[in-house]
Design an enzyme around this catalytic site. Structure first.
Site, PDB file in Angstrom:
ATOM      1  CG  HIS A  47      35.556  90.958  22.305  1.00  0.00           C
ATOM      2  ND1 HIS A  47      36.376  89.987  21.791  1.00  0.00           N
ATOM      3  CD2 HIS A  47      34.399  90.332  22.620  1.00  0.00           C
ATOM      4  CE1 HIS A  47      35.753  88.827  21.804  1.00  0.00           C
ATOM      5  NE2 HIS A  47      34.542  89.014  22.290  1.00  0.00           N
ATOM      6  CE1 TYR A  56      44.098  90.321  17.969  1.00  0.00           C
ATOM      7  CE2 TYR A  56      45.368  90.112  15.951  1.00  0.00           C
ATOM      8  CZ  TYR A  56      44.213  90.502  16.604  1.00  0.00           C
ATOM      9  OH  TYR A  56      43.184  91.074  15.893  1.00  0.00           O
ATOM     10  N   PRO A 116      45.524  91.249   7.476  1.00  0.00           N
ATOM     11  CG  PRO A 116      44.686  89.079   7.395  1.00  0.00           C
ATOM     12  CD  PRO A 116      45.628  90.003   6.715  1.00  0.00           C
ATOM     13  CE  LYS A 165      42.724  99.718  13.051  1.00  0.00           C
ATOM     14  NZ  LYS A 165      41.675  99.086  13.844  1.00  0.00           N
ATOM     15  CE1 TYR A 223      43.127  94.129  16.962  1.00  0.00           C
ATOM     16  CE2 TYR A 223      41.068  94.769  18.017  1.00  0.00           C
ATOM     17  CZ  TYR A 223      41.829  93.836  17.342  1.00  0.00           C
ATOM     18  OH  TYR A 223      41.282  92.608  17.023  1.00  0.00           O
TER      19      TYR A 223
END
Ligand code: RFL
Ligand code: PHB
Length: 402
Positions: free
Chosen positions: A73, A202, A294, A298, A386
């Protein structure tokens, strides 16, 4: 009595990857895991591997199936105010990406390798205590399939998760804990339906946070923010899909595909750090030392980073007799850990709605999200965290000399 160089308490991702890295460095170890193999291989958890974790699994010889089945991704989607904004990781980070490959699959691959060519990996071996043994060496007391046994070790690594026992080997007063609990949980589902999105979503919404993830091109993994103490039985399938629809809604056309839900569970969220991560010959790694909510994806990646640092330190000690990397282990790891703690807290508090959240706080969240959508600097900060920083004692996260 049985003896090994490194006794590893816990056969989750941290313990299994450590055993693999030590095996590759010619250092023997024994892994003691309290659960049975099927339980460990099926526990639904993380889904996102940072580039650094992918590289480590490949280098450890555990990347073949991941490279066939994992999904690369190159970004995530943020949704807020009924609008959608993409963070393009390679463009923002100088070429980094992440991989969707479930923790269950990482664990299956590492278990198979360990059983085929590694040192002993004992399932249903519950460690009761880590104690001082002869000559200052630690001793692991465990029960294997109903029988009590001891394992003497040069070193012990507690990879036994948040509720583990290894940290109790540290004398009273040595450990400091830092904790934050959140006033909400996640309801997570698995559904037999192709994901309606190519990349993770998100979503911030007035109804609370939602996350769209996936396990494969045919299996969706989705999460909803719910109140603490929620009973999954109060969430029949239609209610879940309706709520996901409402939280993901855009002003433009968008449809969430529905399908049979095959698993439902509620997860509380917390941030927690235990310092230091080493005392004498006992080390802590992964969730045994730190927990993140979560939202930043990580936890598994931090566990991998810890054991990479530790395996390199053991290898250096074995090759050169120098304990410098072992001595630096806790500081080296904690620097990355606290960065991930901050990022995970930031993602969580920016995207979720507190039960008693003021309109002022909501406007601040929306302003922050708007900043991520309009400033390359702000977006790059999130993308870099990220996608993850390079791993290892020589990586830029290592402490500078004191
Ligand atoms: P684990 O996986 O908890 O493994 C610890 C192992 O130790 C065993 N054990 C013992 N064995 C012997 N004797 C004893 N006394 C023992 N006590 C415990 C346990 O049975 C277990 O097998 O810790 P480890 O290895 O440090 O790995 C950490 C990760 O599992 C965790 O950080 C992640 O799953 C967190 N996480 C995520 N991380 C990511 O990087 N990306 C994600 O997308 C992500 N999503 C998630 C997550 C965690 C979640 N939950 C359930 C908390 C999503 C969820 C929903
Ligand atoms: C998951 O796929 O389980 C997942 C993905 C991203 C997160 C958390 C969980 O931030």
């Amino acid at each position: 009595m049985q003896h090994t160089t490194v006794g590893i308490v816990g056969g989750g991702p941290a313990g299994l990857l450590l055993a693999r890295l030590l095996h590759n460095a010619g250092i023997d170890s024994v892994v003691l895991e309290s659960r049975d193999r099927a339980y460990v291989e099926q526990r639904q958890r993380a889904g996102i591997l940072e580039q650094g974790t992918v590289d480590v699994l490949r280098a450890a010889g555990a990347g073949a199936r991941m490279d066939r089945e994992g999904l690369v991704h190159e970004g995530i989607e943020l949704r807020f105010g009924r609008r959608s904004h993409r963070l393009d990781f390679p463009a923002l980070t100088g070429g980094r990406s992440v991989m969707v490959y479930a923790q269950t699959e990482v664990v299956k691959d590492l278990v198979a390798l360990q059983l085929a060519e590694g040192g002993p990996l004992l399932f249903e071996a519950e460690v009761r205590a880590v104690e001082d043994g002869d000559g200052g060496r630690p001793l692991i007391r465990y029960t294997h399939q109903g029988r009590e046994a001891d394992l003497s070790c040069d070193y012990v690594v507690g990879c036994d998760g948040f509720h583990g026992v290894a940290k109790h080997a540290f004398p009273a007063g040595v450990l400091r804990s830092y904790e934050r609990a959140y006033p909400y949980s996640w309801l997570g589902i698995l559904a037999d339906v192709p994901p309606s999105y190519d990349e993770l979503i998100y979503a911030h919404s007035p109804r609370g946070f939602a996350l769209g993830s996936m396990r494969s091109p045919t299996v969706s993994r989705l999460y909803l923010q719910v109140p603490n103490g929620t009973d999954p039985a109060d969430w029949p399938d239609e209610r879940i899909w309706d709520e996901l629809d409402a939280r993901f809604a855009l002003d433009s056309d968008w449809t969430l595909r529905r399908g049979p839900i095959t698993a439902k569970s509620v997860l509380p969220m917390r941030s927690h750090v235990t310092e230091p991560m080493r005392h004498g010959r006992v080390f802590l790694a992964g969730d045994a030392a730190h927990i993140v909510p979560p939202t930043g994806a990580k936890g598994l990646n931090l566990a991998a980073a810890d054991v990479v640092v530790l395996a390199e330190a053991f290898a250096r000690f074995q090759e050169t007799g120098s304990a410098d990397l072992l001595d630096a282990y806790s500081d080296t790891c904690l620097r990355r850990v606290w960065r991930a703690e901050h990022f995970s807290w930031f993602m969580t508090s920016t995207l979720h709605t507190d039960p008693d959240q003021s309109p002022f706080a909501t406007r601040l969240q929306l302003s922050q999200l708007d900043r991520l959508a309009s400033s390359r600097h702000a977006a790059a900060e999130v993308a870099e965290n990220y996608a993850g920083l390079p791993i290892g004692p020589t990586a830029p996260t290592a402490p500078t000399a004191r």
